[in-house]
Design an enzyme around this catalytic site. Structure first.
Site, mmCIF file in Angstrom:
data_model
loop_
_atom_site.group_PDB
_atom_site.id
_atom_site.type_symbol
_atom_site.label_atom_id
_atom_site.label_comp_id
_atom_site.label_asym_id
_atom_site.label_seq_id
_atom_site.Cartn_x
_atom_site.Cartn_y
_atom_site.Cartn_z
ATOM 1 N N HIS A 142 -26.716 23.702 -11.816
ATOM 2 C CA HIS A 142 -27.336 23.807 -10.494
ATOM 3 C C HIS A 142 -28.565 24.700 -10.554
ATOM 4 O O HIS A 142 -28.618 25.671 -11.310
ATOM 5 C CB HIS A 142 -26.339 24.301 -9.440
ATOM 6 C CG HIS A 142 -25.785 25.677 -9.651
ATOM 7 N ND1 HIS A 142 -26.334 26.805 -9.069
ATOM 8 C CD2 HIS A 142 -24.725 26.114 -10.371
ATOM 9 C CE1 HIS A 142 -25.618 27.873 -9.411
ATOM 10 N NE2 HIS A 142 -24.643 27.488 -10.205
ATOM 11 N N ASP A 152 -29.929 25.904 -7.571
ATOM 12 C CA ASP A 152 -29.958 26.804 -6.407
ATOM 13 C C ASP A 152 -29.323 28.134 -6.753
ATOM 14 O O ASP A 152 -28.571 28.259 -7.735
ATOM 15 C CB ASP A 152 -29.269 26.164 -5.198
ATOM 16 C CG ASP A 152 -27.770 25.960 -5.398
ATOM 17 O OD1 ASP A 152 -27.370 25.556 -6.515
ATOM 18 O OD2 ASP A 152 -27.000 26.193 -4.449
ATOM 19 N N ASP A 161 -26.605 32.537 -13.356
ATOM 20 C CA ASP A 161 -25.911 31.658 -12.414
ATOM 21 C C ASP A 161 -26.924 30.863 -11.596
ATOM 22 O O ASP A 161 -27.269 31.252 -10.497
ATOM 23 C CB ASP A 161 -25.018 32.502 -11.503
ATOM 24 C CG ASP A 161 -24.212 31.679 -10.521
ATOM 25 O OD1 ASP A 161 -23.988 30.485 -10.792
ATOM 26 O OD2 ASP A 161 -23.816 32.231 -9.483
ATOM 27 N N GLU A 200 -24.771 24.023 -5.062
ATOM 28 C CA GLU A 200 -23.549 24.604 -5.612
ATOM 29 C C GLU A 200 -23.155 25.874 -4.876
ATOM 30 O O GLU A 200 -21.961 26.130 -4.651
ATOM 31 C CB GLU A 200 -23.746 24.894 -7.111
ATOM 32 C CG GLU A 200 -22.448 25.167 -7.866
ATOM 33 C CD GLU A 200 -21.968 26.611 -7.787
ATOM 34 O OE1 GLU A 200 -20.784 26.865 -8.094
ATOM 35 O OE2 GLU A 200 -22.780 27.494 -7.417
ATOM 36 N N GLU A 201 -24.141 26.665 -4.498
ATOM 37 C CA GLU A 201 -23.846 27.947 -3.846
ATOM 38 C C GLU A 201 -23.451 27.792 -2.379
ATOM 39 O O GLU A 201 -23.105 28.777 -1.723
ATOM 40 C CB GLU A 201 -25.052 28.885 -3.962
ATOM 41 C CG GLU A 201 -25.498 29.185 -5.397
ATOM 42 C CD GLU A 201 -24.488 29.994 -6.199
ATOM 43 O OE1 GLU A 201 -23.376 30.254 -5.695
ATOM 44 O OE2 GLU A 201 -24.809 30.366 -7.346
ATOM 45 N N ASP A 236 -21.577 27.523 -16.854
ATOM 46 C CA ASP A 236 -21.701 28.324 -15.638
ATOM 47 C C ASP A 236 -20.571 29.343 -15.586
ATOM 48 O O ASP A 236 -20.148 29.763 -14.518
ATOM 49 C CB ASP A 236 -21.658 27.406 -14.400
ATOM 50 C CG ASP A 236 -22.181 28.079 -13.133
ATOM 51 O OD1 ASP A 236 -22.752 29.183 -13.243
ATOM 52 O OD2 ASP A 236 -22.003 27.519 -12.043
ATOM 53 N N HIS A 286 -24.049 36.876 -8.194
ATOM 54 C CA HIS A 286 -23.912 37.050 -6.740
ATOM 55 C C HIS A 286 -24.166 38.487 -6.298
ATOM 56 O O HIS A 286 -23.946 38.813 -5.127
ATOM 57 C CB HIS A 286 -22.523 36.603 -6.244
ATOM 58 C CG HIS A 286 -22.249 35.144 -6.398
ATOM 59 N ND1 HIS A 286 -21.334 34.465 -5.613
ATOM 60 C CD2 HIS A 286 -22.771 34.211 -7.235
ATOM 61 C CE1 HIS A 286 -21.311 33.184 -5.972
ATOM 62 N NE2 HIS A 286 -22.175 33.020 -6.967
#
Length: 488
Positions: A117, A119, A150, A184-185, A211, A458
């Site tokens: 991903h 994003d 990520d 994805e997020e 990931d 994150h």
């Protein structure tokens, strides 16, 4: 089934499932593989520059103000795949675009689907970043930026490895498809729909996903199992309005008291969930798995220090790794009821609520847990209380057999890229899209994480070790050769 020592694993394979041999061997000649490795080394600086360029794009899928940036990142990925000579398409969805690409098809060779991903999570809180989140900065061998690990950095390794093949050999040695998403997020809703409607187009023998994480620095790993999840909100309703706890306490059932009791009774003092039949479908750990986890010499004290506690509890009879990776668990995620302001207010609340979740292991299902949860809660409701149970979402766990020839191919590739054999681990978290791939495509999923557990995904100061970025790219290039041997 699960074998954690590499040599024992290879020896356990049926002869029909082994590769030609247990050492990395390209489908071309050794000279070609040497040229590919040399190409990767010669392009170190260029690959890092491309990574920085992608990381500068603030592709925050959760923030509508960044919708143009998300699309810009999609176009970036599309253009780089197209530049390799792959058939590439930007697929519009109800949300952010999907990028789909595929190499020239080679009959008789396996097909690998690379998922990733482009994003990223919001960077807040900004004041905790040492350097700006979208200005990639190198410190102590790490690149710091939102999305570094990520998943932009890890995803990019599989694009750059294809570049090495195309620029040296002229083609990939097997069939490779790429499916890179931008949601994805925020839950992968568009991808879930696309996967359901276009499974035939995505047909493959294995899905390659980077990931996740290594077991530790210099200890690469293949993640062969993921826990699933079942997530709920419980609302208890009592009197029609908040009451004076002096005038009504002891005579009217207090929803907060009931909620606290119900939530506590779900798990006993030995860490065992008390829902009826909760453990009936649990796949037990094999003796070899338990021995393998013990041999990893996990640092329990360091783990506790990392999260800032002086001790912990869990299901009796299991180690920390076993509890986190391969045993189901229950956790309260949020609580609310009554007065929350400053000072005191003697209130008997009219409402009480909680959010909580169960982490599931194969072969448990969210549907089974939901039925058992209702069976557990409803008879325990006292007079004066009504219940509303909201089932938010769920996903079963995933377990890939280590007898898979694709696992062996990945192990050979990782040893080539990182210079050491991988460990075989599970992950306590849930990645619902992995379950979807396994269910809709019927393919083995290879979770090959190049990141580290302290990469701050994150969180502020997200990072990715540049040496691992290059090692991951080298492992990916070798992976294409290893997978190509399976159907040779």
């Amino acid at each position: 089934m699960a074998v954690l020592d590499r040599q024992h694993y290879i020896e356990s394979l049926p002869a029909s499932k082994r590769l030609a041999d247990a050492t990395p061997l390209a489908v071309t000649d050794a000279t070609s593989m040497s040229e590919i490795d040399d190409y990767l080394v010669s392009r170190h600086d260029d690959f890092e520059a491309d990574l920085c360029e992608l990381l500068r794009i603030p592709s925050i899928s959760a923030d509508s103000a960044h919708a143009d940036d998300v699309r810009r990142a999609a176009n970036w990925v599309h253009d780089h795949l197209q530049a390799l000579g792959l058939t590439t398409e930007l697929i519009e969805t109800a949300g952010h675009p999907l990028v789909f690409a595929q190499s020239e098809q080679i009959p008789g060779k396996p097909t690998a689907l690379v998922y990733g991903h482009y994003d990223v999570q919001p960077p807040d809180p900004l004041d905790e970043w040492v350097s700006p989140p979208f200005e990639p900065t190198v410190r102590d061998g790490n690149i710091y930026a939102r999305g570094a690990t990520d998943d932009k950095g890890q995803m990019l390794t599989h694009i750059k490895s294809a570049e090495a093949w195309m620029k040296t050999v002229g083609q990939l040695p097997l069939n490779v498809k790429y499916l890179i998403e931008g949601e994805e997020e925020v839950g992968s809703q568009s991808l879930g729909t696309f996967l359901t409607e276009h499974a035939a187009r995505l047909a493959c023998d294995c899905v390659v996903i980077s990931d996740t994480c290594q077991f530790g620095p210099g200890r690469p790993a293949i993640t062969y199992g993921l826990r699933g999840i079942a997530y709920y909100e419980l609302l208890l309703k009592g009197p029609q309005q908040d009451l004076h706890s002096g005038s009504f306490g002891g005579a009217i059932t207090n929803p907060a008291n009931v909620l606290a009791r119900l939530l506590a009774e779900i798990v006993d003092g030995e860490g065992r969930v008390q829902l009826p039949g909760f453990y009936d479908a649990v796949v037990p750990l094999t003796p070899r798995e338990r021995e393998g986890y013990q041999a990893m010499a996990f640092d329990d004290e360091g783990f506790l220090a990392q999260v800032g506690v002086d001790g912990a509890i869990g299901e009796s009879g299991y180690s920390t790794l076993e509890r986190r990776w391969a045993r189901p668990s229950y956790d309260i995620n949020g609580l609310w009821s009554g007065y929350q302001g400053e000072g005191a207010k003697t209130v008997l609340p009219a409402r009480a609520g909680a959010k909580f979740s169960f982490r599931l292991v194969p072969n448990q299902t969210p549907e089974q847990v939901t039925a058992a949860l209702r069976e557990f809660l409803e008879p325990r409701l006292p007079p004066g209380i009504t219940m509303e149970l909201k089932d938010f979402h769920g996903s079963p766990g995933v377990l890939v057999s280590l007898e898979s020839p694709y696992i062996e191919a990945a192990a050979n590739a990782i040893e080539h890229g990182f210079g050491t054999a991988p460990l075989y681990i599970r992950e306590g978290g849930s990645i619902p899209i992995v379950t979807s791939f396994a269910e809709h495509l019927g393919a083995d999923v290879l979770l090959l994480g190049w990141g580290l557990s302290d990469d701050n995904t994150h969180s502020p100061n997200e990072k990715f070790c540049l040496a691992d970025f290059h090692r991951g790219t080298k492992a990916s290039a070798q992976l294409w050769a290893e997978l190509a041997k399976i159907c040779g």
